[in-house]
Every structure is written in C-alpha cells, then in structure tokens.
Design an enzyme around this catalytic site. Structure first.
Site, PDB file in Angstrom:
ATOM      1  CD  GLU A   1       4.499  -1.262   1.167  1.00 19.06           C
ATOM      2  OE1 GLU A   1       4.371  -1.997   0.173  1.00 19.06           O
ATOM      3  OE2 GLU A   1       4.724  -0.052   1.089  1.00 19.06           O
TER       4      GLU A   1
ATOM      5  CB  CYS B   1       4.141   4.072   8.688  1.00 21.63           C
ATOM      6  SG  CYS B   1       2.632   3.773   7.753  1.00 21.63           S
TER       7      CYS B   1
ATOM      8  CB  CYS C   1      -6.634  -3.068   1.841  1.00 17.43           C
ATOM      9  SG  CYS C   1      -7.841  -1.941   2.583  1.00 17.43           S
TER      10      CYS C   1
ATOM     11  CB  CYS D   1      -9.203   3.929  -1.306  1.00 10.24           C
ATOM     12  SG  CYS D   1     -10.053   3.910   0.289  1.00 10.24           S
TER      13      CYS D   1
ATOM     14  CB  CYS E   1      -5.166   3.090  -1.941  1.00  8.22           C
ATOM     15  SG  CYS E   1      -4.148   2.216  -0.736  1.00  8.22           S
TER      16      CYS E   1
ATOM     17  CB  CYS F   1      -0.399   3.016   1.075  1.00 11.13           C
ATOM     18  SG  CYS F   1      -0.607   4.263   2.278  1.00 11.13           S
TER      19      CYS F   1
END
Ligand code: SAH
Length: 347
Positions: A96, A109, A116, A120, A123, A337
């Site tokens: 995205e 962005c 990932c 974190c 997130c 995100c």
C-alpha cells in the site's frame, strides 16, 4: 507462478540499460528512449512505446520483466483528500501507498517491503512477518502509478509505508538513484525521506553515501527499557549506539535528523518521558515529530489524548527542542501503516 528469471528492466540505471542494448546488438540511443518511456513518460508497458520497433519490444519481453503494479483499491479521505492505494505485485503480494496533499506540494508515502520482520508492537505491517523485499522498480512504480492515476505532480516521497527500508538496503539505494535521476522524475534528494526503526550499521553505511535525503528515526522512547517494550530492534541496538549513529549521520551529510515519536498512553507520554527525551537528544541538530499512536485492533495500545500530546510538545519546546505534532492524515481511511493491506488480506 513460475519463478521470474528475466532481469527487471525498470531497475537498470540508464548506463546499465545502454550496456544491455549493446549486448542485444542494439544502438545505445534505444536505451535512452526506453528509459524515457519508463521513467519519464511512466509507460505501463511496451505497447505505448511508439518509437520503439516491434522487433526490439519482442527482444525486451524475452529478456526482461517489466514491473507494472496492478491497482486493486483506492480509498479517498473525505476529511483531507488523502488517498490510499492498494497495489498487487506480479507474484500476488500486496503493498500500500498513500498520497497526501500539503501546502508545499504532494507527498507520496511508499512501502519498501511486502510485510516486515521488525515486529514493532503497535504496527499493523509486521503482524504477518516479512513476505519479501521490494525491487527498486516496485518502489518506483508506486510513485509512477500514483502520478498517473491522480494526474498530480508528486514533489515529495517518504519511505514510511510497510517495511524497513534499511532491511532492503541495496534496493533502496538503487531506488533513490533512479527516483532522483535527471533522466527520470528527477525528484530532489532533499524532498526524499527514509524512515528507519534504527538498524545502526546500515544507518552508518547510509551516512557514508553522503546523500542529501532526510533520515527519520523511529525513536518512540527515551529509555532502553521502554523502547524494548515497543520495538524488538531495541534489543539489538542500544539508545546510546543509536544516538551516536544519528550524530554521525549529521556529521557526514549535514542533514538534520527527524525523530519520530508515537505517543502511547501510559507507556511513553508522561511529563517525565518528555524530560528524558529532552536529555537524550539535547544539543543534537534535529526535529521531533510527535504522532498520537494509531490504535490497531490486534493490540491494546491507546492513543494519548490531545492534552497529553500538547503538554509533551510544549515541554520539548521549553527545553529548546524543535517539535511538531504530525497532522493525522486520512483518519477515516485506515490511515495507519499496513492497515489497508491487512484488511484486504484478512477478508
Ligand atoms: N520501518 C520504518 C518505516 C515504516 S514505519 C520505521 O520503523 O521507521 C513508519 C513510521 O510509522 C514509524 O515511525 C513507525 O514506528 C510508525 N508507526 C507504525 N505503526 C504506527 C501506529 N499504529 N501509530 C503510529 N505510528 C505508527
């Protein structure tokens, strides 16, 4: 799907493409034409390339893959016109990207990885782990596709979407080279921001490149203990090492560091936290961006309230630190995100 064994034509620099053309017994000026179609006219494929002979198009198709993201969904915020795009990659992975309108221009962005592996806690992008690194062309094409789709000029690019850019280092550098190339979109290095969770050796490597891009560091805590609670990467690199790397980055590049600090109620948003943060970054050439954490449904973290955010900012300012509260864009469209991608994957 069969593994792709052709080379990726959109990730070549112009010089490399000239060598490729020579290898195919073509004239180097063909590379200039192809490059212009891909990186300036933002062609979706060879069909549009009116000055390229059919025989060369065939050769290219045989030897190279051509990255063209498929737009799956667009959401537009009714509050501020922010647009969020979901794209499918050739292998079915999803990424995205976001288009935001500011007074100083339009900012895109982009994601640097599908998924990932940094973990974190607040997130959404990391919940399913890392699928794979994005190619330079797959990062570029997010900017290209949005430019085409929106019909708007993009002046700023931030690598702050899904993924850890410094975990995909070589591809990131090539992406920067191509995005800022005068033969392509020619976006100024100063209008490019790369955000990292703090992979210290890579930050130092990047510093040595002496680019004029902005490095944003996702700090989120002023003590190692709190940072470890929020970000597993803090178990690998201490705050002391991180701060040294930031100072080194500034020394090498002359570029002021941006610290990102997402405020989580009861975790890192007290007056004491603001005091500790001031101590930690005192005297550094930096800017602090405060972001009320965007709650995700898989976690229980709560956003700091407006008063706590303002008090935190004021304390920093009183201590002589430049600090702003990031305006939340696209609140109504899965702004945080990885949320759009995640919603799509789980439905
Ligand atoms: N991996 C890079 C870039 C992607 S994350 C990095 O860590 O910087 C971009 C920024 O959004 C980071 O500062 C990240 O910590 C922050 N972020 C992620 N999820 C968030 C959420 N739910 N609320 C607020 N900020 C968030």
């Amino acid at each position: 799907m069969e593994a792709e064994n052709r080379q990726d034509i959109k990730s070549f620099t112009l010089e490399e493409l000239k060598e490729e053309m020579t290898g195919l017994s073509e004239k180097p000026f063909r590379a200039v034409q192809l490059y212009e179609w891909m990186h300036k006219k933002l062609a979706r494929g060879y069909e549009q390339m009116s000055n390229i002979p059919a025989s060369l198009k065939e050769k290219c198709k045989e030897h190279y893959s051509y990255t063209a993201l498929r737009l799956v969904e667009v959401q537009e915020s009714r509050i501020d016109g922010t647009k969020k795009y979901l794209f499918a990659l050739a292998d079915g992975n999803m990424v995205e990207s976001v288009l935001m309108h500011y007074k100083h221009g339009n900012s895109v962005c982009i994601s640097s990885q599908a998924g990932c592996r940094m973990g974190c806690k607040f997130c959404a992008s990391t919940l399913d782990g890392l699928k794979r690194n994005l190619l330079p062309s797959e990062m570029l094409d997010q900017v290209y596709a949005i430019t085409r789709e929106s019909g708007e000029r993009v002046s700023n690019v931030v690598v702050m979407g899904t993924g850890e850019p410094l975990d995909n280092y070589e591809n990131l550098l090539r992406f920067i080279t191509l995005l800022t190339d005068e033969n392509g979109l020619h976006i100024s290095q100063r209008n490019l921001t790369v955000s990292t969770c703090g992979i210290v050796p890579k930050m130092r490597e990047l510093a040595k490149e002496k680019l004029q891009i902005t490095l944003a560091l996702s700090l989120h805590a002023a003590t190692d203990e709190t940072r470890r609670e929020l970000m597993p990467v803090a178990n690998v690199y201490s705050l002391a090492e991180l701060m040294e790397a930031c100072t080194y980055y500034f020394e090498q590049t002359g570029r002021r560091i941006t610290f990102e600090y997402s405020l989580v109620q009861g975790v890192n948003d007290s007056n004491k936290d603001a005091g500790r943060l001031s101590e930690l970054i005192r005297g550094m050439n930096c800017h602090v961006n405060l972001i009320p954490v965007n709650p995700i449904k898989e976690r229980t973290y709560v956003q700091s309230d407006k008063r706590a955010v303002e008090a935190f900012r004021d304390r920093l300012i009183k201590n002589g630190i430049t600090a702003t509260v990031r305006r939340e864009m696209g609140r109504d469209i899965d702004g945080a995100c990885g949320q759009l991608r995640r919603r799509f994957l789980t439905r």
